[in-house]
Design an enzyme around this catalytic site. Structure first.
Site, PDB file in Angstrom:
ATOM      1  CD  GLN A  92     110.583  54.507  27.996  1.00 43.89           C
ATOM      2  OE1 GLN A  92     111.386  54.783  27.481  1.00 43.89           O
ATOM      3  NE2 GLN A  92     109.263  55.051  27.439  1.00 43.89           N
ATOM      4  CG  HIS A  98     105.924  58.335  31.205  1.00 46.95           C
ATOM      5  ND1 HIS A  98     105.974  57.330  30.409  1.00 46.95           N
ATOM      6  CD2 HIS A  98     106.557  57.786  32.476  1.00 46.95           C
ATOM      7  CE1 HIS A  98     106.731  56.349  30.916  1.00 46.95           C
ATOM      8  NE2 HIS A  98     107.165  56.747  32.185  1.00 46.95           N
TER       9      HIS A  98
HETATM   10  P1  AMP Z   1     108.674  54.625  33.855  1.00 45.58           P
HETATM   11  O1  AMP Z   1     109.191  53.349  34.793  1.00 45.58           O
HETATM   12  O2  AMP Z   1     109.409  55.979  33.828  1.00 45.58           O
HETATM   13  O3  AMP Z   1     108.246  54.122  32.670  1.00 45.58           O
HETATM   14  O4  AMP Z   1     107.138  54.863  34.767  1.00 45.58           O
HETATM   15  C1  AMP Z   1     106.172  54.375  34.472  1.00 45.58           C
HETATM   16  C2  AMP Z   1     105.092  54.843  35.582  1.00 45.58           C
HETATM   17  O5  AMP Z   1     103.707  54.411  35.264  1.00 45.58           O
HETATM   18  C3  AMP Z   1     105.383  54.155  36.967  1.00 45.58           C
HETATM   19  O6  AMP Z   1     105.717  54.904  38.004  1.00 45.58           O
HETATM   20  C4  AMP Z   1     104.022  53.338  37.158  1.00 45.58           C
HETATM   21  O7  AMP Z   1     103.838  53.270  38.559  1.00 45.58           O
HETATM   22  C5  AMP Z   1     102.859  54.184  36.485  1.00 45.58           C
HETATM   23  N1  AMP Z   1     101.869  53.468  35.868  1.00 45.58           N
HETATM   24  C6  AMP Z   1     101.706  52.307  35.289  1.00 45.58           C
HETATM   25  N2  AMP Z   1     100.534  52.129  34.563  1.00 45.58           N
HETATM   26  C7  AMP Z   1      99.845  52.945  35.230  1.00 45.58           C
HETATM   27  C8  AMP Z   1      98.495  53.376  35.176  1.00 45.58           C
HETATM   28  N3  AMP Z   1      97.534  52.434  34.390  1.00 45.58           N
HETATM   29  N4  AMP Z   1      97.873  54.588  35.822  1.00 45.58           N
HETATM   30  C9  AMP Z   1      98.827  55.414  36.540  1.00 45.58           C
HETATM   31  N5  AMP Z   1     100.122  55.107  36.548  1.00 45.58           N
HETATM   32  C10 AMP Z   1     100.649  54.074  35.850  1.00 45.58           C
END
Ligand code: AMP
Ligand code: ZN
Length: 132
Positions: A92, A98
């Protein structure tokens, strides 16, 4: 609290939105693993699954299912992974709950996996005694 996903989910920061209702926004991931990689964001902040209210938890899987069906139909993907990370060790990076929807295509080389171990009788008994 300065949470980027709160701002995106509630429309304070614009995003490529695939779906929105009163509880959730579904957006395209900025760093997609595959074409169509999307994120389901609840509008109310919860750090992770542990903190997510049960009502949101039950709704999120129904929404994931509906988005998955739409992706299957429109992207013609060959499969789809649901991924949901809790805690840094689990991958995460954004600490607002999410759920990832990752469409999969033959030969896409996306890695979502682990090295399979072996469940021993000892560990099985231990887990059955503490988790049931
Ligand atoms: P996690 O590693 O499960 O916390 O996933 C976070 C995800 O959010 C990653 O796949 C990022 O590419 C995505 N992410 C981070 N910031 C943004 C943003 N501003 N808009 C869209 N996706 C994002
Ligand atoms: Zn948040």
């Amino acid at each position: 609290m300065d949470c980027i996903f709160c701002k995106i989910a509630n429309g304070e920061i614009s995003s490529a939105t695939l779906y929105e209702d009163e509880d959730f926004r579904v957006i395209l991931d900025l760093n997609p693993a595959s074409k169509g990689h999307a994120l389901i964001l609840p509008k109310n902040h919860a750090d992770n699954l542990y903190a997510l209210p049960e009502e949101a938890a039950s709704k999120v899987l129904v929404l994931a299912k509906n988005m998955a069906l739409k992706m299957k139909k429109t992207l013609n993907c060959d499969g789809l992974n649901l991924v949901q990370n809790n805690g840094e060790i689990a991958g995460q990076t954004v600490f607002h709950f999410h759920m990832h929807l990752i469409p999969r295509y033959e030969g896409d080389n996306v890695k979502v996996g682990w090295k399979p171990g072996k469940l021993t009788d000892e560990v099985k008994e231990e887990l059955l005694s503490i988790l049931t």
